[in-house]
Design a protein around this motif. Structure first.
Motif, PDB file in Angstrom:
ATOM      1  N   SER A 114       0.857  -1.182   0.000  1.00  0.00           N
ATOM      2  CA  SER A 114       0.000   0.000   0.000  1.00  0.00           C
ATOM      3  C   SER A 114       0.887   1.223   0.000  1.00  0.00           C
ATOM      4  CB  SER A 114      -0.904   0.029   1.232  1.00  0.00           C
ATOM      5  OG  SER A 114      -0.178   0.441   2.364  1.00  0.00           O
ATOM      6  N   PHE A 115       0.354   2.312  -0.502  1.00  0.00           N
ATOM      7  CA  PHE A 115       1.101   3.564  -0.535  1.00  0.00           C
ATOM      8  C   PHE A 115       0.200   4.680  -0.068  1.00  0.00           C
ATOM      9  CE2 PHE A 115       2.455   7.545  -2.227  1.00  0.00           C
ATOM     10  CZ  PHE A 115       3.839   7.496  -2.197  1.00  0.00           C
ATOM     11  N   PHE A 116       0.738   5.496   0.805  1.00  0.00           N
ATOM     12  CA  PHE A 116      -0.045   6.644   1.238  1.00  0.00           C
ATOM     13  C   PHE A 116       0.881   7.817   1.512  1.00  0.00           C
ATOM     14  CE2 PHE A 116      -2.719   9.543   3.032  1.00  0.00           C
ATOM     15  CZ  PHE A 116      -2.155  10.040   4.158  1.00  0.00           C
ATOM     16  N   SER A 117       0.502   8.974   1.061  1.00  0.00           N
ATOM     17  CA  SER A 117       1.244  10.186   1.364  1.00  0.00           C
ATOM     18  C   SER A 117       0.355  11.373   1.071  1.00  0.00           C
ATOM     19  CB  SER A 117       2.516  10.270   0.511  1.00  0.00           C
ATOM     20  OG  SER A 117       3.227  11.457   0.785  1.00  0.00           O
ATOM     21  N   LEU A 256      -5.104  -2.731  -6.912  1.00  0.00           N
ATOM     22  CA  LEU A 256      -6.104  -1.692  -6.681  1.00  0.00           C
ATOM     23  C   LEU A 256      -5.424  -0.334  -6.682  1.00  0.00           C
ATOM     24  CD1 LEU A 256      -8.856  -1.588  -3.937  1.00  0.00           C
ATOM     25  CD2 LEU A 256      -7.233   0.281  -4.130  1.00  0.00           C
ATOM     26  N   LEU A 257      -6.079   0.641  -7.278  1.00  0.00           N
ATOM     27  CA  LEU A 257      -5.621   2.026  -7.228  1.00  0.00           C
ATOM     28  C   LEU A 257      -6.834   2.897  -6.930  1.00  0.00           C
ATOM     29  CD1 LEU A 257      -3.373   4.116  -7.624  1.00  0.00           C
ATOM     30  CD2 LEU A 257      -3.854   4.081 -10.078  1.00  0.00           C
ATOM     31  N   GLY A 258      -6.813   3.568  -5.769  1.00  0.00           N
ATOM     32  CA  GLY A 258      -7.977   4.333  -5.329  1.00  0.00           C
ATOM     33  C   GLY A 258      -7.672   5.802  -5.110  1.00  0.00           C
ATOM     34  N   LYS A 259      -8.734   6.616  -5.140  1.00  0.00           N
ATOM     35  CA  LYS A 259      -8.565   8.066  -4.980  1.00  0.00           C
ATOM     36  C   LYS A 259      -9.891   8.686  -4.551  1.00  0.00           C
ATOM     37  CE  LYS A 259      -7.207  12.134  -7.774  1.00  0.00           C
ATOM     38  NZ  LYS A 259      -8.447  12.920  -7.889  1.00  0.00           N
ATOM     39  N   PHE A 260      -9.820   9.704  -3.713  1.00  0.00           N
ATOM     40  CA  PHE A 260     -10.988  10.529  -3.432  1.00  0.00           C
ATOM     41  C   PHE A 260     -11.071  11.606  -4.506  1.00  0.00           C
ATOM     42  CE2 PHE A 260     -10.911   8.404   0.563  1.00  0.00           C
ATOM     43  CZ  PHE A 260     -12.246   8.381   0.948  1.00  0.00           C
ATOM     44  N   VAL A 261     -12.265  11.808  -5.026  1.00  0.00           N
ATOM     45  CA  VAL A 261     -12.449  12.738  -6.142  1.00  0.00           C
ATOM     46  C   VAL A 261     -13.387  13.861  -5.727  1.00  0.00           C
ATOM     47  CG1 VAL A 261     -12.066  10.914  -7.840  1.00  0.00           C
ATOM     48  CG2 VAL A 261     -14.402  11.411  -7.094  1.00  0.00           C
ATOM     49  N   THR A 262     -13.385  14.903  -6.520  1.00  0.00           N
ATOM     50  CA  THR A 262     -14.264  16.043  -6.251  1.00  0.00           C
ATOM     51  C   THR A 262     -15.683  15.742  -6.729  1.00  0.00           C
ATOM     52  OG1 THR A 262     -13.844  17.090  -8.383  1.00  0.00           O
ATOM     53  CG2 THR A 262     -12.310  17.604  -6.578  1.00  0.00           C
ATOM     54  N   LYS A 263     -16.615  16.558  -6.297  1.00  0.00           N
ATOM     55  CA  LYS A 263     -18.010  16.437  -6.744  1.00  0.00           C
ATOM     56  C   LYS A 263     -18.089  16.586  -8.260  1.00  0.00           C
ATOM     57  CE  LYS A 263     -22.633  18.389  -5.819  1.00  0.00           C
ATOM     58  NZ  LYS A 263     -23.000  18.817  -7.192  1.00  0.00           N
ATOM     59  N   TYR A 330       2.162   5.441 -12.043  1.00  0.00           N
ATOM     60  CA  TYR A 330       0.882   6.141 -12.012  1.00  0.00           C
ATOM     61  C   TYR A 330       1.061   7.467 -11.284  1.00  0.00           C
ATOM     62  CZ  TYR A 330       1.056   4.017  -7.393  1.00  0.00           C
ATOM     63  OH  TYR A 330       1.479   3.617  -6.151  1.00  0.00           O
ATOM     64  N   PHE A 331       0.129   8.404 -11.528  1.00  0.00           N
ATOM     65  CA  PHE A 331       0.226   9.727 -10.917  1.00  0.00           C
ATOM     66  C   PHE A 331      -1.160  10.274 -10.630  1.00  0.00           C
ATOM     67  CE2 PHE A 331       3.996   9.203 -13.538  1.00  0.00           C
ATOM     68  CZ  PHE A 331       5.010   9.559 -12.657  1.00  0.00           C
ATOM     69  N   ASN A 332      -1.213  11.100  -9.615  1.00  0.00           N
ATOM     70  CA  ASN A 332      -2.410  11.877  -9.307  1.00  0.00           C
ATOM     71  C   ASN A 332      -2.211  13.244  -9.952  1.00  0.00           C
ATOM     72  OD1 ASN A 332      -4.518  13.333  -8.235  1.00  0.00           O
ATOM     73  ND2 ASN A 332      -4.025  12.922  -6.100  1.00  0.00           N
ATOM     74  N   LEU A 333      -2.932  13.524 -11.014  1.00  0.00           N
ATOM     75  CA  LEU A 333      -2.749  14.778 -11.732  1.00  0.00           C
ATOM     76  C   LEU A 333      -3.208  15.982 -10.916  1.00  0.00           C
ATOM     77  CD1 LEU A 333      -3.820  13.705 -15.340  1.00  0.00           C
ATOM     78  CD2 LEU A 333      -1.517  13.852 -14.359  1.00  0.00           C
ATOM     79  N   LYS A 338       2.282  11.120  -6.695  1.00  0.00           N
ATOM     80  CA  LYS A 338       1.470   9.978  -6.276  1.00  0.00           C
ATOM     81  C   LYS A 338       0.648  10.288  -5.024  1.00  0.00           C
ATOM     82  CE  LYS A 338       4.476   6.335  -8.147  1.00  0.00           C
ATOM     83  NZ  LYS A 338       5.383   7.229  -8.870  1.00  0.00           N
ATOM     84  N   GLU A 339       0.794  11.478  -4.496  1.00  0.00           N
ATOM     85  CA  GLU A 339       0.123  11.826  -3.256  1.00  0.00           C
ATOM     86  C   GLU A 339      -1.394  11.817  -3.425  1.00  0.00           C
ATOM     87  OE1 GLU A 339       1.950  15.545  -2.547  1.00  0.00           O
ATOM     88  OE2 GLU A 339       3.797  14.669  -1.756  1.00  0.00           O
ATOM     89  N   GLY A 340      -2.073  11.287  -2.407  1.00  0.00           N
ATOM     90  CA  GLY A 340      -3.517  11.201  -2.459  1.00  0.00           C
ATOM     91  C   GLY A 340      -4.031   9.946  -3.127  1.00  0.00           C
ATOM     92  N   LEU A 341      -3.144   9.006  -3.466  1.00  0.00           N
ATOM     93  CA  LEU A 341      -3.543   7.756  -4.092  1.00  0.00           C
ATOM     94  C   LEU A 341      -3.302   6.589  -3.146  1.00  0.00           C
ATOM     95  CD1 LEU A 341      -2.114   8.215  -7.694  1.00  0.00           C
ATOM     96  CD2 LEU A 341      -4.471   8.552  -6.939  1.00  0.00           C
ATOM     97  N   PHE A 342      -4.212   5.635  -3.175  1.00  0.00           N
ATOM     98  CA  PHE A 342      -4.102   4.428  -2.358  1.00  0.00           C
ATOM     99  C   PHE A 342      -3.908   3.230  -3.281  1.00  0.00           C
ATOM    100  CE2 PHE A 342      -6.638   0.852  -0.414  1.00  0.00           C
ATOM    101  CZ  PHE A 342      -5.665   0.477   0.499  1.00  0.00           C
TER     102      PHE A 342
END
Length: 354
Positions: A114-117, A256-263, A330-333, A338-342
């Motif tokens: 797992s990765f978290f930052s 698995l690759l997860g992320k919280f997204v905006t409305k 992978y990246f969180n644009l 990679k921050e904010g990705l699980f």
């Protein structure tokens, strides 16, 4: 072993007689329990890990080290994801991210479990409590009681009405958070293969989650498939078919690759699903991976090197996507990192191959 920790602690306490050390006493046993859960997780013993973590969760009020809490929630996220409880898993990832001390990642060999930052800017966006600990504890206890869900056999995904996905999220409840998980079942876990050589090509699918202000949640886990019943199944010579959507809530996965997204991002995803869910299935041009990757891209998730070749065709495929996630490509644009990705691996016993 636990008694030994307590004995050492008591001896030191008697020698130092400090209030500060007295506050550390409850943490010693908790640290040991978390290390035990690390071992269970590394060896795929999800039930034992969850029991251990549940005990820690019940005593979290005694914890004085924020890093311990981050470790607890991160481990819960991994185990609950392996139970396919993506609602609880992403909630725990969120809770780990709300703690200033960062628990970044654990590894087994070359495999990232797992990765978290988080950055401070990202941190400021997630202040509210997503699921309170009382509800989380009930969710964990319920998962422990359902031992049969810790299984290795595959459940057959059933066809569902495509409209039911979007409609489920129109529940007239005020949302506080939205999350997405991209799930990959590779043909051969831990390897960059487009197929097994025996017709198995793997699967890519999506879980969408809406967390409501009243602590309820809506979750849909689904995938894009070719319609069955054709005289000749989809193949490189005849690559097209009508499409169907299936409920993949119990589908096995490797990465698995997860992320919280905006409305706004979540609404774009629902709009895309509403307009494209009935597209024709094409083995090379629009398969389950193309469908899932497009949704991930709408969430500002970038995954590199997802296209592979097979006889008479090429395209996005679970083998390459899974290996890119496994290799950290992978990246969180939204954060440019990679921050904010699980990320989490569900198959720990295969050799990683590039």
């Amino acid at each position: 072993m636990i008694r030994r920790y307590w004995l050492i602690a008591i001896i030191i306490l008697q020698l130092t007689n400090t209030e500060a050390f007295a506050q550390l006493l409850p943490n010693i046993e908790i640290i040991h329990a978390l290390k035990e859960s690390d071992k269970y997780i590394a060896n795929g013993k999800s039930h034992q890990a969850l029991v251990q973590l549940h005990q820690v969760l019940q005593t979290k009020e005694t914890v004085t080290d924020q890093g311990i809490l981050s470790h607890l929630y991160n481990n819960l996220a991994i185990v609950l994801a392996r139970y396919n409880n993506f609602t609880a898993a992403m909630a725990c990832f969120y809770k780990a991210g709300s703690i200033d001390t960062k628990y970044k990642f654990t590894k087994r060999g070359k495999r990232i479990l797992s990765f978290f930052s988080t950055t401070d800017n990202y941190q400021n966006k997630i202040k509210e409590d997503i699921v309170n600990d009382e509800i989380l504890e009930l969710m964990v206890q319920d998962q422990i009681n359902q031992k049969e869900l810790e299984r290795t056999e595959e459940f057959e995904s059933e066809k569902i009405e495509s409209e039911s996905i979007v409609e489920a999220f129109l529940d007239q409840k005020e949302a506080t958070h939205y999350a997405l998980a991209l799930l990959i079942k590779q043909p051969i876990p831990g390897q960059k293969n487009t197929n097994t050589g025996l017709g198995e090509v793997g699967h890519s699918f999506i879980s969408l989650i809406k967390y409501n202000k009243d602590q309820s949640a809506v979750s849909k886990t689904f995938g894009f498939y070719p319609e069955e019943g054709q005289l000749i199944p989809v193949n490189p010579v005849l690559p097209t078919a009508n499409s169907v959507i299936k409920d993949d809530a119990f589908h096995t996965w490797d990465q698995l690759l997860g992320k919280f997204v905006t409305k706004e991002q979540f609404e774009k995803i629902l709009e895309y699903i509403d307009h494209n869910i009935a597209n024709e299935y094409h083995l090379s041009d629009y398969n389950c991976s193309d469908f899932a990757l497009t949704i991930a891209q709408l969430s500002n998730i970038q995954i590199d090197n997802t296209v592979g070749n097979w006889p008479l065709g090429k395209g996005d495929n679970p083998g390459y996507i899974g290996q890119s996630i496994l290799g950290g490509n992978y990246f969180n644009l939204d954060t440019k990192t990679k921050e904010g990705l699980f990320t989490c691996s569900n198959n720990l016993f295969t050799k990683t191959k590039k």
